[in-house]
Design an enzyme around this catalytic site. Sequence first.
Site, short mmCIF file in Angstrom:
data_model
loop_
_atom_site.label_atom_id
_atom_site.label_comp_id
_atom_site.label_asym_id
_atom_site.label_seq_id
_atom_site.Cartn_x
_atom_site.Cartn_y
_atom_site.Cartn_z
N SER A 118 3.35 2.43 3.14
CA SER A 118 4.12 1.13 3.06
C SER A 118 5.60 1.32 3.25
O SER A 118 6.25 0.48 3.29
CB SER A 118 3.95 0.68 1.60
N HIS A 139 -0.06 0.13 8.86
CA HIS A 139 -0.11 -0.39 7.51
C HIS A 139 -0.95 -1.58 7.23
O HIS A 139 -0.79 -2.72 7.44
CB HIS A 139 1.53 -0.77 7.12
N GLU A 151 0.29 -3.87 10.17
CA GLU A 151 1.38 -3.86 10.91
C GLU A 151 1.31 -2.39 11.44
O GLU A 151 0.96 -1.67 10.81
CB GLU A 151 2.46 -3.91 9.74
N ASN A 190 6.52 -7.02 3.68
CA ASN A 190 6.96 -6.77 2.24
C ASN A 190 8.46 -7.32 2.39
O ASN A 190 9.03 -7.58 1.46
CB ASN A 190 6.84 -5.39 1.99
N1 LIG Z 1 -2.10 0.11 -2.93
C1 LIG Z 1 -1.69 -0.63 -2.04
O1 LIG Z 1 -1.48 -1.69 -2.36
C2 LIG Z 1 -1.03 -0.18 -0.64
C3 LIG Z 1 -0.96 -0.99 0.06
C4 LIG Z 1 -0.65 -0.83 1.55
C5 LIG Z 1 -0.24 0.68 1.67
N2 LIG Z 1 -0.49 1.39 0.60
C6 LIG Z 1 -0.37 2.82 0.80
O2 LIG Z 1 -1.39 3.49 1.14
C7 LIG Z 1 -1.41 4.84 0.53
C8 LIG Z 1 -2.36 5.44 -0.37
O3 LIG Z 1 -2.29 4.42 -1.31
P1 LIG Z 1 -3.35 4.06 -2.50
O4 LIG Z 1 -2.90 3.10 -3.39
O5 LIG Z 1 -4.72 4.27 -1.69
O6 LIG Z 1 -3.14 5.62 -3.49
P2 LIG Z 1 -4.48 6.08 -4.46
O7 LIG Z 1 -3.54 6.86 -5.53
O8 LIG Z 1 -5.16 5.12 -5.03
O9 LIG Z 1 -5.21 7.05 -3.78
C9 LIG Z 1 -4.58 8.23 -3.05
C10 LIG Z 1 -5.73 9.25 -2.75
O10 LIG Z 1 -5.21 10.63 -1.87
C11 LIG Z 1 -5.83 11.57 -2.30
N3 LIG Z 1 -5.11 12.63 -1.98
C12 LIG Z 1 -3.60 13.03 -2.41
N4 LIG Z 1 -3.61 14.21 -1.80
C13 LIG Z 1 -4.45 14.40 -1.07
C14 LIG Z 1 -4.63 15.48 0.16
N5 LIG Z 1 -3.68 16.27 0.44
N6 LIG Z 1 -5.47 15.48 0.73
C15 LIG Z 1 -6.69 14.50 0.90
N7 LIG Z 1 -6.34 13.46 -0.05
C16 LIG Z 1 -5.53 13.46 -0.83
C17 LIG Z 1 -6.15 11.43 -3.76
O11 LIG Z 1 -6.85 12.17 -4.41
C18 LIG Z 1 -6.42 9.75 -3.98
O12 LIG Z 1 -7.71 9.73 -3.93
C19 LIG Z 1 0.15 4.98 0.17
O13 LIG Z 1 0.83 5.66 1.21
C20 LIG Z 1 0.50 3.88 -0.01
O14 LIG Z 1 1.82 3.53 0.06
C21 LIG Z 1 -0.73 1.13 -0.48
#
Ligand SMILES: NC(=O)c1ccc[n+]([C@@H]2O[C@H](COP(=O)([O-])OP(=O)(O)OC[C@H]3O[C@@H](n4cnc5c(N)ncnc54)[C@H](O)[C@@H]3O)[C@@H](O)[C@H]2O)c1
Length: 282
Positions: A118, A139, A151, A190
């Site tokens: 994000s 995104h 996006e 955003n």
């Molecule tokens: N949560 C939201 O609302 C949202 C919205 C849009 C974008 N994002 C983006 O999505 C991404 C993930 O967010 P999320 O909320 O799903 O996070 P999250 O913490 O729920 O999940 C992250 C996952 O990545 C895994 N992980 C970490 N390091 C790793 C590696 N080296 N290899 C494999 N797996 C690995 C973790 O075990 C975990 O399951 C971020 O970049 C965030 O900015 C999040």
Amino acid sequence: MTRLAVIGAGSMGAQIAQQAALHGVDVTLQDQEPGQLQKAREANRGHLMRRVEKGKLAKEDAEAALERVHTITDMRAAVEHAEFVVEAVFEDLDVKRLVFRELDAASSEHAVLASNSSTIGISKLASATERPDRCVNMHFFYPVLVMDVVEIVRGPKTSDDTVERALELARQMGRTPVVLNKEIDGFIVNRILHAATQEAYRLLDAGVASFEDIDTAVEKGLNWPMGPFRLGDFSGLDVTYNARLHMYRSTGDERYRPSPQLEAKVKAGKLGRKSGEGWYRY
Ligand SMILES: NC(=O)c1ccc[n+]([C@@H]2O[C@H](COP(=O)([O-])OP(=O)(O)OC[C@H]3O[C@@H](n4cnc5c(N)ncnc54)[C@H](O)[C@@H]3O)[C@@H](O)[C@H]2O)c1
């Protein structure tokens, strides 16, 4: 159909994989934690079975879509045959750069590497690879199974072909893509959300109206499904706060300074729905 690998099976990765599978794409979903993969499978089954109960999805289509998501802990094996990789690991630059370096080494040289970040522009990740032209931000919005828009943000070195392939994948997944031709903080949605929310906090901090009345005004007057405070509780006030802090620190722009009342909520552990209380009680 594109052969897709999704790296990271958290809230976003699990649903990105499932959304693609619902539209016939074969997906390999990888996470280093087997427990996260298990949680992802269970959560996705729950979401699809609720659609089946409501008569919105046939049981056999739900089962087929669940089976099209192959879960795995080995990253090399996950991306070996992928044409397109979407990374959705923790929002941490060093972690993501390491993942991009590994993906670059393990995947076919033609594969596109996309990040769901994000806040991290693709150029910061593409520079860890030998293929900056085939790197792009893609995104998605939470919850991916519901939110339609994606996006697609090109970095300075992203090729036209890569943007086309990202557009094609988004459409294959039944999602509506928009393209940003420049890498900017906050992308489109955003940025606009932050501007509106920041104004709502300014009104609250100045004592102009209660948060309930600001929500009501926005919901009834602008026809938004949720006002800024209700939406903050839904997404997590820590998420809103950290996004603001990031924008403030990276731009130095006073318009992004987090509201003292928001900061107080986060420091008190009142994070919204997930903690049982935020602006509202749950
Ligand atoms: N949560 C939201 O609302 C949202 C919205 C849009 C974008 N994002 C983006 O999505 C991404 C993930 O967010 P999320 O909320 O799903 O996070 P999250 O913490 O729920 O999940 C992250 C996952 O990545 C895994 N992980 C970490 N390091 C790793 C590696 N080296 N290899 C494999 N797996 C690995 C973790 O075990 C975990 O399951 C971020 O970049 C965030 O900015 C999040």
